[in-house]
Design a protein around this motif. Structure first.
Motif, mmCIF file in Angstrom:
data_model
loop_
_atom_site.group_PDB
_atom_site.id
_atom_site.type_symbol
_atom_site.label_atom_id
_atom_site.label_comp_id
_atom_site.label_asym_id
_atom_site.label_seq_id
_atom_site.Cartn_x
_atom_site.Cartn_y
_atom_site.Cartn_z
ATOM 1 N N VAL A 289 19.277 3.494 4.718
ATOM 2 C CA VAL A 289 19.757 4.218 3.549
ATOM 3 C C VAL A 289 18.597 4.947 2.878
ATOM 4 N N ILE A 290 18.950 6.020 2.161
ATOM 5 C CA ILE A 290 17.971 6.737 1.347
ATOM 6 C C ILE A 290 18.511 6.823 -0.075
ATOM 7 N N ASN A 291 17.602 7.069 -0.994
ATOM 8 C CA ASN A 291 17.971 7.296 -2.384
ATOM 9 C C ASN A 291 17.930 8.804 -2.597
ATOM 10 N N LEU A 292 19.085 9.413 -2.734
ATOM 11 C CA LEU A 292 19.171 10.854 -2.931
ATOM 12 C C LEU A 292 19.543 11.107 -4.384
ATOM 13 N N ARG A 293 18.529 11.328 -5.196
ATOM 14 C CA ARG A 293 18.710 11.564 -6.631
ATOM 15 C C ARG A 293 19.624 10.509 -7.277
ATOM 16 N N GLY A 294 19.312 9.252 -7.003
ATOM 17 C CA GLY A 294 20.046 8.162 -7.627
ATOM 18 C C GLY A 294 21.258 7.672 -6.858
ATOM 19 N N LYS A 295 21.631 8.340 -5.772
ATOM 20 C CA LYS A 295 22.773 7.899 -4.965
ATOM 21 C C LYS A 295 22.260 7.271 -3.677
ATOM 22 N N ILE A 296 22.842 6.121 -3.323
ATOM 23 C CA ILE A 296 22.513 5.465 -2.067
ATOM 24 C C ILE A 296 23.320 6.152 -0.967
ATOM 25 N N VAL A 297 22.616 6.699 0.041
ATOM 26 C CA VAL A 297 23.260 7.438 1.119
ATOM 27 C C VAL A 297 22.883 6.802 2.450
ATOM 28 N N SER A 298 23.886 6.401 3.240
ATOM 29 C CA SER A 298 23.644 5.884 4.581
ATOM 30 C C SER A 298 23.143 7.009 5.469
ATOM 31 N N VAL A 299 22.238 6.665 6.398
ATOM 32 C CA VAL A 299 21.675 7.667 7.297
ATOM 33 C C VAL A 299 21.928 7.248 8.743
ATOM 34 N N ILE A 300 22.547 8.157 9.489
ATOM 35 C CA ILE A 300 22.857 7.933 10.898
ATOM 36 C C ILE A 300 21.990 8.862 11.737
ATOM 37 N N ASP A 301 21.378 8.334 12.776
ATOM 38 C CA ASP A 301 20.614 9.161 13.707
ATOM 39 C C ASP A 301 21.593 9.676 14.752
ATOM 40 N N LEU A 302 21.903 10.969 14.700
ATOM 41 C CA LEU A 302 22.887 11.530 15.628
ATOM 42 C C LEU A 302 22.427 11.457 17.073
ATOM 43 N N ARG A 303 21.130 11.472 17.302
ATOM 44 C CA ARG A 303 20.642 11.347 18.673
ATOM 45 C C ARG A 303 21.094 10.013 19.248
ATOM 46 N N LYS A 304 20.915 8.948 18.486
ATOM 47 C CA LYS A 304 21.340 7.623 18.940
ATOM 48 C C LYS A 304 22.862 7.529 18.981
ATOM 49 N N ARG A 305 23.524 8.115 18.001
ATOM 50 C CA ARG A 305 24.995 8.080 17.934
ATOM 51 C C ARG A 305 25.618 8.754 19.150
ATOM 52 N N PHE A 306 24.943 9.804 19.657
ATOM 53 C CA PHE A 306 25.435 10.520 20.830
ATOM 54 C C PHE A 306 24.919 9.911 22.130
ATOM 55 N N GLY A 307 24.184 8.808 22.036
ATOM 56 C CA GLY A 307 23.763 8.092 23.231
ATOM 57 C C GLY A 307 22.452 8.540 23.844
#
Length: 169
Positions: free
Chosen positions: A46-64
């Motif tokens: 996760v990252i903190n984007l101006r006070g909001k917690i945002v999940s981060v997905i690596d699309l390279r890994k998601r696409f295998g």
């Protein structure tokens, strides 16, 4: 009437993908990502984007992809799906591309059979193909996990704050 599809193009590996401009919230440089234990391999954290917690997905890994290579060109595309923001790590992002609707073909059946039902079509642009993605479908498989991770992080923050408040007394 000439209808055009407005997409944001990005690269993952050798392929060019596109998402509708309407689903993009913003593009940011890759910053420090906080890892979350017991999350799937493709969820970086996760990252903190101006006070909001945002999940981060690596699309390279998601696409295998076997190996995800980091570079200065990597970006996080922050997209909105079902009212939630999610960050997608991509190899690089390009400008907004306008593709005439007559240059968009439906996805081949092999995409549906292979479980890649997030592909909505193939856009022909400057002698190359852009794989068009549906963010809602792409993120549907991980939406429950993403909300669990965000809730867990918020719970930790709340617990820490509660601990700090009571420990000081």
């Amino acid at each position: 009437m000439n209808r055009e599809l407005h997409i944001v193009g990005f690269q993952v590996g050798r392929e060019t993908y596109g998402v509708p401009i309407a689903s993009l919230h913003e593009i940011v440089r890759v910053t420090e990502i906080t890892a979350v234990p017991d999350s799937p391999e493709y969820i970086e954290g996760v990252i903190n984007l101006r006070g909001k917690i945002v999940s981060v997905i690596d699309l390279r890994k998601r696409f295998g992809a076997k190996e995800a290579v980091s570079s200065k060109k990597n970006r996080i595309l922050v997209v909105e799906s079902h009212g939630r923001l999610t960050g997608l790590i991509v190899d690089s992002a390009s400008d907004v591309v306008k593709i005439p609707m007559e240059d968009v073909e439906p996805p081949p059946a092999v995409f549906q059979e292979g479980g890649l039902n997030c592909v909505t079509g193939l856009g022909k642009y400057k002698n190359r193909l852009i794989v068009l993605l549906d963010m809602n479908k792409l993120l549907a498989n991980s939406s429950t996990q993403r909300s669990d991770i965000e809730d867990e992080v918020k719970g930790r923050v709340g617990t820490k704050d509660a601990y700090t408040a009571t420990a000081g007394k």
